[in-house]
Design a protein around this motif. Structure first.
Motif, PDB file in Angstrom:
ATOM      1  N   GLU A 193      33.776  36.239  35.091  1.00  0.00           N
ATOM      2  CA  GLU A 193      34.124  35.967  36.489  1.00  0.00           C
ATOM      3  C   GLU A 193      34.136  37.253  37.305  1.00  0.00           C
ATOM      4  O   GLU A 193      33.618  37.304  38.417  1.00  0.00           O
ATOM      5  CB  GLU A 193      35.487  35.284  36.552  1.00  0.00           C
ATOM      6  CG  GLU A 193      35.920  34.888  37.952  1.00  0.00           C
ATOM      7  CD  GLU A 193      37.287  34.236  37.959  1.00  0.00           C
ATOM      8  OE1 GLU A 193      37.475  33.265  38.689  1.00  0.00           O
ATOM      9  OE2 GLU A 193      38.180  34.721  37.231  1.00  0.00           O
ATOM     10  N   ARG A 194      34.720  38.326  36.744  1.00  0.00           N
ATOM     11  CA  ARG A 194      34.737  39.610  37.445  1.00  0.00           C
ATOM     12  C   ARG A 194      33.323  40.133  37.667  1.00  0.00           C
ATOM     13  O   ARG A 194      33.013  40.682  38.729  1.00  0.00           O
ATOM     14  CB  ARG A 194      35.558  40.634  36.646  1.00  0.00           C
ATOM     15  CG  ARG A 194      37.054  40.386  36.669  1.00  0.00           C
ATOM     16  CD  ARG A 194      37.825  41.585  36.124  1.00  0.00           C
ATOM     17  NE  ARG A 194      37.545  41.821  34.715  1.00  0.00           N
ATOM     18  CZ  ARG A 194      38.233  41.282  33.715  1.00  0.00           C
ATOM     19  NH1 ARG A 194      39.238  40.460  33.962  1.00  0.00           N
ATOM     20  NH2 ARG A 194      37.926  41.557  32.463  1.00  0.00           N
ATOM     21  N   GLY A 195      32.460  39.966  36.664  1.00  0.00           N
ATOM     22  CA  GLY A 195      31.077  40.410  36.797  1.00  0.00           C
ATOM     23  C   GLY A 195      30.331  39.655  37.882  1.00  0.00           C
ATOM     24  O   GLY A 195      29.576  40.246  38.664  1.00  0.00           O
ATOM     25  N   ILE A 196      30.550  38.343  37.941  1.00  0.00           N
ATOM     26  CA  ILE A 196      29.890  37.520  38.960  1.00  0.00           C
ATOM     27  C   ILE A 196      30.356  37.932  40.353  1.00  0.00           C
ATOM     28  O   ILE A 196      29.552  38.061  41.291  1.00  0.00           O
ATOM     29  CB  ILE A 196      30.177  36.031  38.707  1.00  0.00           C
ATOM     30  CG1 ILE A 196      29.460  35.566  37.426  1.00  0.00           C
ATOM     31  CG2 ILE A 196      29.721  35.181  39.899  1.00  0.00           C
ATOM     32  CD1 ILE A 196      29.817  34.159  37.006  1.00  0.00           C
ATOM     33  N   ILE A 197      31.673  38.135  40.503  1.00  0.00           N
ATOM     34  CA  ILE A 197      32.213  38.541  41.808  1.00  0.00           C
ATOM     35  C   ILE A 197      31.624  39.883  42.225  1.00  0.00           C
ATOM     36  O   ILE A 197      31.250  40.086  43.384  1.00  0.00           O
ATOM     37  CB  ILE A 197      33.749  38.610  41.751  1.00  0.00           C
ATOM     38  CG1 ILE A 197      34.327  37.194  41.602  1.00  0.00           C
ATOM     39  CG2 ILE A 197      34.311  39.286  42.999  1.00  0.00           C
ATOM     40  CD1 ILE A 197      35.818  37.169  41.365  1.00  0.00           C
ATOM     41  N   ARG A 198      31.530  40.815  41.279  1.00  0.00           N
ATOM     42  CA  ARG A 198      30.980  42.134  41.581  1.00  0.00           C
ATOM     43  C   ARG A 198      29.526  42.030  42.020  1.00  0.00           C
ATOM     44  O   ARG A 198      29.110  42.647  43.002  1.00  0.00           O
ATOM     45  CB  ARG A 198      31.097  43.045  40.360  1.00  0.00           C
ATOM     46  CG  ARG A 198      30.555  44.453  40.578  1.00  0.00           C
ATOM     47  CD  ARG A 198      30.784  45.316  39.343  1.00  0.00           C
ATOM     48  NE  ARG A 198      30.305  46.679  39.543  1.00  0.00           N
ATOM     49  CZ  ARG A 198      29.041  47.062  39.345  1.00  0.00           C
ATOM     50  NH1 ARG A 198      28.147  46.166  38.926  1.00  0.00           N
ATOM     51  NH2 ARG A 198      28.679  48.314  39.552  1.00  0.00           N
TER      52      ARG A 198
END
Length: 207
Positions: free
Chosen positions: A121-126
């Motif tokens: 999820e953090r990677g997608i947001i980034r």
């Protein structure tokens, strides 16, 4: 699931408003053998002093029981932080209505899956944030800083007045702005946004 005699069970119950009751949660926790139950009535986004106190008092071998995980966590990130606090105390956590029980290998595996999901999820947001910044750069949008004191046509006129020999102060007085505003127009252009944001450079190397 039977607990050994040396295992201390601690329960936590929460409802979102003072008009709601924790009775159903407490009944379920007591049926599971919990005697020490902490409860509070507050939204998940508000302060949860009872929960904070409970986590600080957990001891090695304790098992924290909740009716549902959304009674204790406000988000996946919050849940992972709580799970880490429980782990650091040497305790375990179990949901009465969901397959989350860190006293066993399946529950530990689920925690690992949740951690992987959070990382994804953090990677997608980034990636979305970077994509948005790149799109803005390519449209000529500069982020950050104050709104320009002069509109583009006024800035062009101010530069023309400077070329005609007007001083910075004279031009500033004409437009009702500070002299530093005109001084910035005379200065070399600032580096492009992505040059001030090195993290974007690899994505814009072909620009």
């Amino acid at each position: 699931m039977a607990e050994s005699n040396c295992t201390r069970l601690v329960g936590y119950a929460r409802v979102s408003t003072k008009d709601q009751e924790t009775r159903m949660q407490i009944d379920a926790l007591r049926a599971a053998g919990v005697q020490d139950i902490r409860q509070e009535k507050c939204s998940s986004v508000g302060a949860r002093p009872e929960l904070r106190k409970l986590l600080s008092e957990l001891r090695h071998g304790d098992v924290l029981l909740v009716y549902k995980m959304d009674r204790i966590a406000r988000s996946l990130k919050d849940l992972l932080q709580i799970l880490e606090s429980v782990k650091q105390a040497g305790a375990s956590i179990r949901s009465l209505t969901e397959p989350l029980d860190t006293t066993g290998p399946i529950g530990l595996f689920i925690v690992q899956v949740l951690g992987a999901v959070a990382q994804l999820e953090r990677g997608i947001i980034r990636e979305r944030a970077i994509a948005g910044q790149i799109a803005a750069i390519k449209r000529g949008i500069v982020w950050g800083g104050r709104k320009p004191s002069l509109a583009p046509d006024q800035a062009s006129m101010a530069l023309e007045m400077r070329r005609q020999g007007k001083t910075q102060q004279e031009v500033a007085d004409h437009f009702g702005v500070s002299r530093s505003t005109i001084s910035r127009l005379d200065s070399p252009p600032k580096p492009r946004l992505y040059e001030r944001r090195p993290v974007l450079a690899p994505y814009l190397s072909s620009k």
